[in-house]
Scaffold this motif. Structure first.
Motif, mmCIF file in Angstrom:
data_model
loop_
_atom_site.group_PDB
_atom_site.id
_atom_site.type_symbol
_atom_site.label_atom_id
_atom_site.label_comp_id
_atom_site.label_asym_id
_atom_site.label_seq_id
_atom_site.Cartn_x
_atom_site.Cartn_y
_atom_site.Cartn_z
ATOM 1 N N THR A 39 -82.960 -35.232 51.000
ATOM 2 C CA THR A 39 -82.390 -34.701 52.234
ATOM 3 C C THR A 39 -81.167 -35.512 52.667
ATOM 4 O OG1 THR A 39 -84.579 -33.902 52.863
ATOM 5 C CG2 THR A 39 -82.930 -34.010 54.603
ATOM 6 N N LEU A 40 -81.171 -36.813 52.400
ATOM 7 C CA LEU A 40 -79.988 -37.635 52.706
ATOM 8 C C LEU A 40 -78.746 -37.087 52.001
ATOM 9 C CD1 LEU A 40 -81.483 -41.237 52.450
ATOM 10 C CD2 LEU A 40 -80.710 -40.090 54.528
ATOM 11 N N LEU A 41 -78.944 -36.535 50.817
ATOM 12 C CA LEU A 41 -77.811 -36.006 50.047
ATOM 13 C C LEU A 41 -77.159 -34.795 50.720
ATOM 14 C CD1 LEU A 41 -79.345 -36.305 46.474
ATOM 15 C CD2 LEU A 41 -77.493 -37.692 47.438
ATOM 16 N N THR A 42 -77.829 -34.197 51.704
ATOM 17 C CA THR A 42 -77.272 -33.020 52.384
ATOM 18 C C THR A 42 -76.400 -33.396 53.574
ATOM 19 O OG1 THR A 42 -79.150 -32.699 53.913
ATOM 20 C CG2 THR A 42 -79.304 -31.669 51.706
ATOM 21 N N ILE A 43 -76.346 -34.682 53.931
ATOM 22 C CA ILE A 43 -75.498 -35.107 55.044
ATOM 23 C C ILE A 43 -74.064 -35.188 54.535
ATOM 24 C CG2 ILE A 43 -75.042 -36.860 56.802
ATOM 25 C CD1 ILE A 43 -77.956 -37.872 56.286
ATOM 26 N N PRO A 44 -73.167 -34.374 55.076
ATOM 27 C CA PRO A 44 -71.789 -34.380 54.580
ATOM 28 C C PRO A 44 -71.107 -35.735 54.770
ATOM 29 C CG PRO A 44 -72.205 -32.440 55.909
ATOM 30 C CD PRO A 44 -73.387 -33.358 56.097
ATOM 31 N N CYS A 45 -70.264 -36.060 53.844
ATOM 32 C CA CYS A 45 -69.466 -37.275 53.912
ATOM 33 C C CYS A 45 -68.654 -37.257 55.203
ATOM 34 C CB CYS A 45 -68.545 -37.340 52.697
ATOM 35 S SG CYS A 45 -67.620 -38.863 52.580
ATOM 36 N N GLY A 46 -68.649 -38.376 55.907
ATOM 37 C CA GLY A 46 -67.906 -38.464 57.155
ATOM 38 C C GLY A 46 -68.720 -38.070 58.367
ATOM 39 N N GLN A 47 -69.978 -37.690 58.166
ATOM 40 C CA GLN A 47 -70.838 -37.301 59.281
ATOM 41 C C GLN A 47 -72.060 -38.198 59.334
ATOM 42 O OE1 GLN A 47 -71.722 -33.138 59.581
ATOM 43 N NE2 GLN A 47 -69.691 -32.540 58.891
ATOM 44 N N THR A 48 -72.709 -38.206 60.496
ATOM 45 C CA THR A 48 -73.949 -38.956 60.666
ATOM 46 C C THR A 48 -74.983 -38.062 61.337
ATOM 47 O OG1 THR A 48 -73.247 -39.826 62.821
ATOM 48 C CG2 THR A 48 -72.791 -41.208 60.884
ATOM 49 N N ILE A 49 -76.252 -38.426 61.152
ATOM 50 C CA ILE A 49 -77.349 -37.798 61.867
ATOM 51 C C ILE A 49 -78.304 -38.901 62.316
ATOM 52 C CG2 ILE A 49 -77.168 -35.625 60.574
ATOM 53 C CD1 ILE A 49 -79.772 -36.447 59.087
ATOM 54 N N SER A 50 -79.198 -38.573 63.213
ATOM 55 C CA SER A 50 -80.183 -39.550 63.674
ATOM 56 C C SER A 50 -81.417 -39.503 62.774
ATOM 57 C CB SER A 50 -80.591 -39.236 65.114
ATOM 58 O OG SER A 50 -81.354 -38.038 65.154
ATOM 59 N N TYR A 51 -82.243 -40.530 62.909
ATOM 60 C CA TYR A 51 -83.507 -40.554 62.175
ATOM 61 C C TYR A 51 -84.377 -39.363 62.591
ATOM 62 C CZ TYR A 51 -82.305 -45.209 60.568
ATOM 63 O OH TYR A 51 -81.669 -46.269 59.961
ATOM 64 N N ARG A 91 -75.568 -43.024 56.484
ATOM 65 C CA ARG A 91 -75.157 -41.940 57.386
ATOM 66 C C ARG A 91 -76.211 -41.619 58.439
ATOM 67 N NH1 ARG A 91 -72.801 -38.161 52.538
ATOM 68 N NH2 ARG A 91 -71.143 -39.605 51.894
ATOM 69 N N VAL A 92 -77.286 -42.387 58.468
ATOM 70 C CA VAL A 92 -78.338 -42.177 59.463
ATOM 71 C C VAL A 92 -78.224 -43.272 60.521
ATOM 72 C CG1 VAL A 92 -80.803 -41.902 59.852
ATOM 73 C CG2 VAL A 92 -79.801 -41.166 57.679
ATOM 74 N N ILE A 93 -78.166 -42.837 61.779
ATOM 75 C CA ILE A 93 -77.984 -43.767 62.893
ATOM 76 C C ILE A 93 -79.087 -43.541 63.928
ATOM 77 C CG2 ILE A 93 -75.489 -43.918 62.526
ATOM 78 C CD1 ILE A 93 -75.152 -41.965 64.906
ATOM 79 N N GLY A 94 -79.155 -44.414 64.905
ATOM 80 C CA GLY A 94 -80.134 -44.267 65.974
ATOM 81 C C GLY A 94 -79.815 -43.074 66.866
ATOM 82 N N SER A 95 -80.815 -42.601 67.582
ATOM 83 C CA SER A 95 -80.629 -41.443 68.457
ATOM 84 C C SER A 95 -79.651 -41.745 69.582
ATOM 85 C CB SER A 95 -81.968 -40.986 69.038
ATOM 86 O OG SER A 95 -82.549 -42.028 69.788
ATOM 87 N N THR A 136 -62.123 -38.401 54.926
ATOM 88 C CA THR A 136 -62.503 -36.993 55.063
ATOM 89 C C THR A 136 -61.861 -36.362 56.285
ATOM 90 O OG1 THR A 136 -64.497 -37.532 56.309
ATOM 91 C CG2 THR A 136 -64.736 -37.254 53.924
ATOM 92 N N GLN A 137 -61.340 -37.206 57.203
ATOM 93 C CA GLN A 137 -60.687 -36.728 58.424
ATOM 94 C C GLN A 137 -61.585 -35.804 59.223
ATOM 95 O OE1 GLN A 137 -57.659 -38.043 59.324
ATOM 96 N NE2 GLN A 137 -58.004 -39.295 57.528
ATOM 97 N N GLN A 138 -62.880 -36.120 59.253
ATOM 98 C CA GLN A 138 -63.831 -35.311 60.018
ATOM 99 C C GLN A 138 -64.447 -36.152 61.117
ATOM 100 O OE1 GLN A 138 -66.867 -33.761 57.510
ATOM 101 N NE2 GLN A 138 -65.452 -32.879 56.058
ATOM 102 N N GLU A 139 -64.802 -35.470 62.186
ATOM 103 C CA GLU A 139 -65.611 -36.096 63.225
ATOM 104 C C GLU A 139 -67.059 -36.067 62.741
ATOM 105 O OE1 GLU A 139 -64.542 -37.388 66.261
ATOM 106 O OE2 GLU A 139 -62.583 -37.115 65.332
ATOM 107 N N THR A 140 -67.864 -36.939 63.266
ATOM 108 C CA THR A 140 -69.277 -36.901 62.938
ATOM 109 C C THR A 140 -69.963 -35.842 63.771
ATOM 110 O OG1 THR A 140 -69.947 -38.464 64.623
ATOM 111 C CG2 THR A 140 -69.265 -39.397 62.515
ATOM 112 N N GLU A 141 -71.151 -35.476 63.378
ATOM 113 C CA GLU A 141 -71.941 -34.530 64.147
ATOM 114 C C GLU A 141 -72.162 -35.037 65.561
ATOM 115 O OE1 GLU A 141 -75.962 -33.237 62.877
ATOM 116 O OE2 GLU A 141 -74.844 -32.424 61.170
#
Length: 185
Positions: free
Chosen positions: A97-109, A142-146, A171-176
């Protein structure tokens, strides 16, 4: 006969990187020289009950070349690398599932736990994330705290911050979650 793993060392902007591949060229582990003991501990856990030998090599594998291209700004260089891990079914599910997080983005645990359809498993997800043997390629950074704080990276929080900024710059993208978190905890 024990499985043979090949250990390479390569300079990166974040320090000397350790890359472990098997004889077929599949990436098995990646960590930093100052965390070499952690790399070996994770491998012992991953391959518990399996005999293996680790041999130093100076020959550059495809995996090392790809990771070095990633550090040079080619974010896609690591996306198609052949990898193989041990670990539990749950750990492998988290790593996949970590592999589905796009480069340049983050999600929480918490979001990662939701993505594996187990929203109550936030702590277990964090532990599986921390047991990831192939950092960078399986992007646990790419995983950060809530609260958008940087938490829990086996290579140290300064490296995690650097990796996130590096990916964002290329990647010039904002994170989620908006701007990249700048708070180390």
């Amino acid at each position: 006969m024990p499985t043979l793993f090949l250990l390479e060392r390569a300079p990166t902007p974040l320090g000397e990187m350790l890359v472990v591949t098997d004889e077929q060229g599949k990436l098995r582990a990646l960590d930093w020289e100052d965390y070499a003991q952690r790399l070996h501990t994770l491998m012992q856990r991953q391959y518990k009950g399996q005999a293996y030998t680790v041999k130093n090599t100076d020959q550059r594998s495809t995996a090392t070349q790809a990771v070095l291209r990633y550090f040079d700004g080619d974010m896609q260089a690591i996306e198609q690398l052949a990898t193989s891990t041990g670990g539990t079914d749950f750990q492998r599910q988290v790593w996949q599932t970590l592999l589905t997080i796009p480069c340049g983005q983050t999600i929480s645990y918490g979001e990662l736990a939701e993505r594996i359809h187990n929203p109550k498993a936030v702590r277990a997800v964090g532990l599986a994330n921390g047991a990831n043997p192939i950092s960078i390629v399986i992007p646990c950074h790419r995983v950060i705290g809530s609260n958008q704080r940087l938490t829990g990276y086996g290579g140290g929080l300064p490296r995690k911050l650097w990796l996130l900024q590096h990916e964002r710059a290329h990647t010039q993208q904002e994170t989620e979650c908006g701007q990249l978190p700048l708070v180390l905890r």
